[in-house]
Design a protein around this motif. Structure first.
Motif, PDB file in Angstrom:
ATOM      1  N   PRO A   1       0.823  -1.209   0.000  1.00 39.58           N
ATOM      2  CA  PRO A   1       0.000   0.000   0.000  1.00 39.58           C
ATOM      3  C   PRO A   1       0.865   1.271   0.000  1.00 39.58           C
ATOM      4  CG  PRO A   1       0.095  -0.878   2.224  1.00 39.58           C
ATOM      5  CD  PRO A   1       0.836  -1.849   1.340  1.00 39.58           C
ATOM      6  N   GLU A   2       0.229   2.408  -0.328  1.00 40.19           N
ATOM      7  CA  GLU A   2       0.932   3.686  -0.425  1.00 40.19           C
ATOM      8  C   GLU A   2       1.670   4.060   0.857  1.00 40.19           C
ATOM      9  OE1 GLU A   2      -1.775   6.743  -1.565  1.00 40.19           O
ATOM     10  OE2 GLU A   2      -1.703   6.185  -3.671  1.00 40.19           O
ATOM     11  N   THR A   3       1.180   3.601   1.988  1.00 40.75           N
ATOM     12  CA  THR A   3       1.819   3.951   3.261  1.00 40.75           C
ATOM     13  C   THR A   3       3.240   3.411   3.362  1.00 40.75           C
ATOM     14  OG1 THR A   3       0.787   2.036   4.308  1.00 40.75           O
ATOM     15  CG2 THR A   3      -0.328   4.167   4.561  1.00 40.75           C
ATOM     16  N   THR A   4       3.612   2.475   2.475  1.00 36.90           N
ATOM     17  CA  THR A   4       4.974   1.925   2.484  1.00 36.90           C
ATOM     18  C   THR A   4       5.860   2.529   1.390  1.00 36.90           C
ATOM     19  OG1 THR A   4       4.336   0.025   1.122  1.00 36.90           O
ATOM     20  CG2 THR A   4       4.189  -0.248   3.521  1.00 36.90           C
ATOM     21  N   ASP A   5       5.350   3.541   0.650  1.00 42.89           N
ATOM     22  CA  ASP A   5       6.164   4.254  -0.338  1.00 42.89           C
ATOM     23  C   ASP A   5       7.416   4.799   0.333  1.00 42.89           C
ATOM     24  OD1 ASP A   5       4.187   3.913  -2.264  1.00 42.89           O
ATOM     25  OD2 ASP A   5       3.505   6.003  -2.200  1.00 42.89           O
ATOM     26  N   VAL A   6       8.509   4.862  -0.422  1.00 38.31           N
ATOM     27  CA  VAL A   6       9.747   5.458   0.078  1.00 38.31           C
ATOM     28  C   VAL A   6       9.868   6.854  -0.523  1.00 38.31           C
ATOM     29  CG1 VAL A   6      12.255   5.281   0.186  1.00 38.31           C
ATOM     30  CG2 VAL A   6      10.857   3.211   0.330  1.00 38.31           C
ATOM     31  N   LEU A   7       9.963   7.849   0.365  1.00 39.25           N
ATOM     32  CA  LEU A   7      10.111   9.237  -0.050  1.00 39.25           C
ATOM     33  C   LEU A   7      11.457   9.763   0.425  1.00 39.25           C
ATOM     34  CD1 LEU A   7       6.825   9.008   0.973  1.00 39.25           C
ATOM     35  CD2 LEU A   7       6.903  11.035  -0.433  1.00 39.25           C
ATOM     36  N   ALA A   8      11.856  10.893  -0.138  1.00 36.77           N
ATOM     37  CA  ALA A   8      13.097  11.527   0.284  1.00 36.77           C
ATOM     38  C   ALA A   8      12.918  13.032   0.288  1.00 36.77           C
ATOM     39  CB  ALA A   8      14.239  11.141  -0.636  1.00 36.77           C
ATOM     40  N   SER A   9      13.571  13.680   1.245  1.00 43.55           N
ATOM     41  CA  SER A   9      13.626  15.140   1.294  1.00 43.55           C
ATOM     42  C   SER A   9      14.911  15.585   0.614  1.00 43.55           C
ATOM     43  CB  SER A   9      13.647  15.643   2.736  1.00 43.55           C
ATOM     44  OG  SER A   9      12.456  15.350   3.383  1.00 43.55           O
ATOM     45  N   TYR A  10      14.783  16.518  -0.282  1.00 41.86           N
ATOM     46  CA  TYR A  10      15.940  17.092  -0.968  1.00 41.86           C
ATOM     47  C   TYR A  10      16.046  18.570  -0.626  1.00 41.86           C
ATOM     48  CZ  TYR A  10      16.696  13.020  -3.940  1.00 41.86           C
ATOM     49  OH  TYR A  10      16.981  11.756  -4.405  1.00 41.86           O
ATOM     50  N   GLU A  11      17.267  19.013  -0.400  1.00 48.99           N
ATOM     51  CA  GLU A  11      17.544  20.430  -0.190  1.00 48.99           C
ATOM     52  C   GLU A  11      18.100  20.967  -1.505  1.00 48.99           C
ATOM     53  OE1 GLU A  11      19.292  22.143   3.625  1.00 48.99           O
ATOM     54  OE2 GLU A  11      20.984  22.200   2.228  1.00 48.99           O
ATOM     55  N   VAL A  12      17.437  21.974  -2.044  1.00 51.45           N
ATOM     56  CA  VAL A  12      17.792  22.519  -3.351  1.00 51.45           C
ATOM     57  C   VAL A  12      18.183  23.980  -3.192  1.00 51.45           C
ATOM     58  CG1 VAL A  12      16.972  22.911  -5.706  1.00 51.45           C
ATOM     59  CG2 VAL A  12      16.087  20.965  -4.398  1.00 51.45           C
TER      60      VAL A  12
END
Length: 90
Positions: free
Chosen positions: A54-65
């Motif tokens: 399910p979507e709750t297990t998606d892997v996201l990342a924060s990027y500093e630009v």
């Protein structure tokens, strides 16, 4: 003589999301922060790095630009990676 117009926060955010998608090859989720610094702007954006079910297990990342005075992206780096359902405590 007309001075060039300064970019708006919304145009900076839109440009960062487009550029970041092109650079990392993953869909952008959105901008979570924009702040001014001595050389322009620093934008934090969230990227969907791995889509799962399910979507709750998606892997996201924060990027500093980093963004110059003209609104153009000058650099980026990944600062955090997490599962969508993860609650951050700092």
């Amino acid at each position: 003589m007309n001075e060039p117009s300064k970019p708006t926060l919304s145009s900076i955010a839109e440009n960062v999301l487009e550029e970041l998608e092109a650079l990392v090859g993953c869909p952008a989720e959105g901008v979570t922060a924009i702040r001014r610094d001595d050389e322009g702007w620093v934008v934090t954006a969230e990227i969907l790095e791995l889509e799962r079910v399910p979507e709750t297990t998606d892997v996201l990342a924060s990027y500093e630009v980093t963004v110059g005075e003209d609104g153009g992206v000058t650099g980026y780096r990944r600062v955090h990676r997490y599962v969508r359902a993860q609650v951050e405590e700092r």
